[in-house]
Design an enzyme around this catalytic site. Structure first.
Site, PDB file in Angstrom:
ATOM      1  N   THR A 185       1.329  35.824 -98.675  1.00  0.00           N
ATOM      2  CA  THR A 185       2.743  35.955 -98.275  1.00  0.00           C
ATOM      3  C   THR A 185       2.788  37.322 -97.353  1.00  0.00           C
ATOM      4  OG1 THR A 185       3.979  37.406 -99.739  1.00  0.00           O
ATOM      5  CG2 THR A 185       3.511  35.112-100.135  1.00  0.00           C
ATOM      6  N   GLU A 330       4.166  29.657-101.011  1.00  0.00           N
ATOM      7  CA  GLU A 330       4.429  29.167-102.580  1.00  0.00           C
ATOM      8  C   GLU A 330       4.123  27.588-102.710  1.00  0.00           C
ATOM      9  OE1 GLU A 330       5.816  31.807-101.752  1.00  0.00           O
ATOM     10  OE2 GLU A 330       5.978  32.938-102.409  1.00  0.00           O
ATOM     11  N   LYS A 437      26.806  41.615 -98.424  1.00  0.00           N
ATOM     12  CA  LYS A 437      27.068  41.501 -99.911  1.00  0.00           C
ATOM     13  C   LYS A 437      28.401  42.189 -99.298  1.00  0.00           C
ATOM     14  CE  LYS A 437      26.643  40.797-104.571  1.00  0.00           C
ATOM     15  NZ  LYS A 437      26.240  41.290-105.884  1.00  0.00           N
TER      16      LYS A 437
HETATM   17  P1  ADP Z   1       7.878  34.435 -94.807  1.00  0.00           P
HETATM   18  O1  ADP Z   1       8.769  33.446 -93.777  1.00  0.00           O
HETATM   19  O2  ADP Z   1       8.132  35.261 -95.999  1.00  0.00           O
HETATM   20  O3  ADP Z   1       6.681  34.703 -93.105  1.00  0.00           O
HETATM   21  P2  ADP Z   1       7.510  31.767 -95.970  1.00  0.00           P
HETATM   22  O4  ADP Z   1       6.673  31.237 -94.862  1.00  0.00           O
HETATM   23  O5  ADP Z   1       6.693  31.656 -97.141  1.00  0.00           O
HETATM   24  O6  ADP Z   1       6.962  33.427 -95.547  1.00  0.00           O
HETATM   25  O7  ADP Z   1       8.415  31.599 -96.069  1.00  0.00           O
HETATM   26  C1  ADP Z   1       9.403  31.284 -96.364  1.00  0.00           C
HETATM   27  C2  ADP Z   1      11.309  31.741 -96.442  1.00  0.00           C
HETATM   28  O8  ADP Z   1      10.895  30.764 -94.875  1.00  0.00           O
HETATM   29  C3  ADP Z   1      12.166  30.344 -97.427  1.00  0.00           C
HETATM   30  O9  ADP Z   1      11.197  30.972 -98.815  1.00  0.00           O
HETATM   31  C4  ADP Z   1      13.117  30.233 -96.859  1.00  0.00           C
HETATM   32  O10 ADP Z   1      13.809  31.544 -96.750  1.00  0.00           O
HETATM   33  C5  ADP Z   1      12.612  30.383 -95.272  1.00  0.00           C
HETATM   34  N1  ADP Z   1      12.500  28.956 -94.688  1.00  0.00           N
HETATM   35  C6  ADP Z   1      11.816  27.764 -94.545  1.00  0.00           C
HETATM   36  N2  ADP Z   1      12.182  26.557 -94.208  1.00  0.00           N
HETATM   37  C7  ADP Z   1      13.530  26.840 -94.193  1.00  0.00           C
HETATM   38  C8  ADP Z   1      14.172  25.861 -93.621  1.00  0.00           C
HETATM   39  N3  ADP Z   1      14.322  24.627 -93.209  1.00  0.00           N
HETATM   40  N4  ADP Z   1      15.622  26.378 -93.423  1.00  0.00           N
HETATM   41  C9  ADP Z   1      16.386  27.236 -93.567  1.00  0.00           C
HETATM   42  N5  ADP Z   1      15.014  28.707 -93.958  1.00  0.00           N
HETATM   43  C10 ADP Z   1      14.417  28.404 -94.516  1.00  0.00           C
END
Ligand code: ADP
Length: 548
Positions: A185, A330, A437
């Protein structure tokens, strides 16, 4: 009972078998510095066999971690198959990590070999001498250009390794529960954490992607993935495409050059595109500027962050049907997809597509109260953390990093805050760490961004919470004006536009104009970078109470 179905292992080897035996003539096209390189599935699978021989000679054994530092191209696809089919673990290194994080991920995974695109030698060179587990580095050259100066020692040449090998490899028998791949990640807080995918999870995820109510990916499709192959399995698409026998179109390096991407999609007849919103914002701007249409494209998959309404409407107007997917590293990563159901009114179709969709078959989802952890109703109002479980959802991290991400009853805690309506549609409110918040109430940074980006003169808007002495945090919006409105768009115009669209107390305390929103390694808005550099609120703002 006797005579039950066979216990056939669900592995990437089965996908490879289909690619070889059923789809030989299908094409994989890669844009290279010297033009388009076309490889048939038949040629590609032969090369995968050769690569397996080469890996074996290099001493790779079952369970060994083999890393790649590569862009989206056909050689990376070969590595996506040869490494796991051999029983080793493909570790895709994120080429945009800071050197210390890159070093950490190689060490944490204990990578034994690294395959690197010649264009990324300088990235790898930043950790030269600091990655003792790596026995050998193999360079993948695009053309005959000189390599840049480096301190990586002797490098093996990818094509030379392949040339020496036969194109038939006897694959070992694999356990479907064995590790096939891993990805870290991006480490928004602390060190990156390793997510480990099994053969079974990759296989089942690919099957789910093919389903009619997911992407309906078929042999007829030509997919252009604008999601990096170094992150989250490139949304699992390299395996889904192989399973379906679809055409794959690779851009190699890509970032802001929308013109080149549009040309590639057009000339290669792309039917399916996949990427994050920031990619599509620029793509759409370019399409509009040139007055072009991509008539072959049947679907644009958008995920990684919330799709702003203005973007989806703009894509619709350009004849490009966009749907939302939600997920994370994940979750392999696809957890939900925004298909509209038959019983919902057609005129609500856009509203429905703007939500993050319904769980794909195989994934179970619930929301839990942020304070008590108790499960919340699906009423479209109550919001809480999304928790999920299923055969391609992580059960923890490599080396047991962050054990708190699992609930006591084994569900994965995503850190995303959402509502779910009675039809099962998820609407992401925010990430727990991005939600603002203010005076004990919550403000969704995502919703505010969407509202601001609906302004016709706004290209990008990113909202963060900034400390406030009385209200704890208040929203500050960073706005990028469209090129033609630069220097002309005012704070007052945006405030006027927002009035009545969001609650008064949601209105940002300050609107700050910038040239570009910083992006993460996966092209998302980098709120961490914005927060780190954010000026405190002006004194006058900090003293004032927000309007209620
Ligand atoms: P990072 O963004 O931390 O590099 P990830 O690719 O695992 O790592 O990102 C996952 C995160 O991206 C999710 O937990 C969520 O917050 C956001 N995300 C993914 N898809 C969507 C979506 N369609 N709409 C809003 N947020 C999204």
């Amino acid at each position: 009972m006797q005579g039950l179905m066979q216990d056939y292992p669900l592995t990437t080897q089965h996908i490879l078998w289909r690619m070889e035996r059923l789809y030989g003539p299908k094409e994989i096209v890669t844009k290279t510095d010297s033009g388009l390189r076309r490889v048939s599935y038949q040629e590609l699978t032969g090369r995968i066999h050769r690569l397996a021989h080469a890996l074996t000679k290099l001493g790779v054994k079952k369970g060994d971690r083999v890393a790649t530092l590569c862009w989206n191209n056909y050689r990376h696809l070969e590595l996506y198959y040869a490494i796991p089919c051999l029983g080793a673990v493909l570790h895709t290194l994120n080429l945009r990590l800071f050197p210390a994080q890159l070093e950490f991920t190689v060490k944490d995974a204990e990578d034994t070999l690294i395959f690197v695109d010649s264009s990324l030698i300088s990235v790898l060179n930043q950790v030269a001498g600091k990655i003792p587990s790596v026995r050998q580095i193999v360079v993948i050259k695009d053309g005959g250009q000189e390599l840049p100066e480096h301190q990586l020692g002797e490098l093996l040449d990818y094509e030379t390794l392949l040339q020496q090998e036969p194109d038939q490899f006897d694959w070992p028998r694999l356990d479907e529960r064995a590790a096939a791949a891993m990805c870290y990640t991006s480490g928004t807080t602390g060190n990156p954490k390793g997510v480990v995918y099994s053969h079974r999870s990759q296989f089942l995820h690919a099957m789910a992607v093919l389903q009619a109510d997911t992407l309906a990916l078929s042999e007829q499709d030509a997919l252009l993935p604008l999601v990096p192959m170094f992150h989250a399995n490139s949304w699992g698409l390299p395996y889904a495409v192989g399973l379906a026998g679809a055409k794959m179109i690779f851009p190699d390096r890509f970032a802001g050059d929308s013109q080149a991407l549009i040309d590639l999609a057009d000339s290669e007849g792309a039917t399916l595109l996949a990427g994050v919103p920031t990619i599509w914002i620029n793509f759409l701007t370019q399409l509009r500027k040139d007055g072009r249409r991509l008539n072959n494209v049947r679907l644009v998959l958008c995920g990684g962050s919330a799709v702003p309404r203005a973007l989806m409407e703009g894509m619709d107007a350009a004849g490009l049907r966009m749907i939302h997917a939600w997920g994370m590293t994940e979750t392999s990563p696809i957890g939900s997809v925004g298909v509209a159901r038959s019983w919902l009114p057609r005129e609500q179709e856009l509203e429905i597509r703007l939500r993050q969709g319904v769980p794909v078959p195989g994934v179970e989802i619930r929301i839990a109260d942020l304070a008590t952890g108790l499960e919340l109703p699906w009423d479209g109002q109550a919001f809480g953390e999304i928790q999920c479980r299923g055969p391609w959802i992580a059960s923890g991290y490599h080396n047991n990093a962050d054990p708190t991400r699992l609930t006591e009853d084994g569900w994965f805690r995503t850190g995303d805050v959402a509502t779910i309506d009675q039809d099962g549609y998820i609407s992401i409110v925010d990430r727990t760490k991005d939600v603002i918040k203010s005076g004990g109430e919550w403000i969704s940074s995502v919703e505010l961004e969407g509202a601001i980006m609906a302004h016709p003169k706004v290209l990008e808007a990113c909202v963060i919470g900034v400390d406030h002495p009385k209200w704890q945090e208040r929203p500050v919006a960073y706005v990028v004006a469209r090129p033609e409105a630069k220097g002309e768009l005012t704070e007052a115009e945006i405030r006027e536009f927002l009035a009545g669209k969001v609650a008064d107390w949601w209105l940002p305390d300050e609107i700050r104009f910038i040239d570009e929103v910083p992006k993460t390694s996966t092209f998302k808005f980098d709120k961490k970078a914005l927060r780190a550099d954010a000026e405190p609120l002006h004194e006058s703002q900090a003293a004032e109470a927000p309007p209620v």
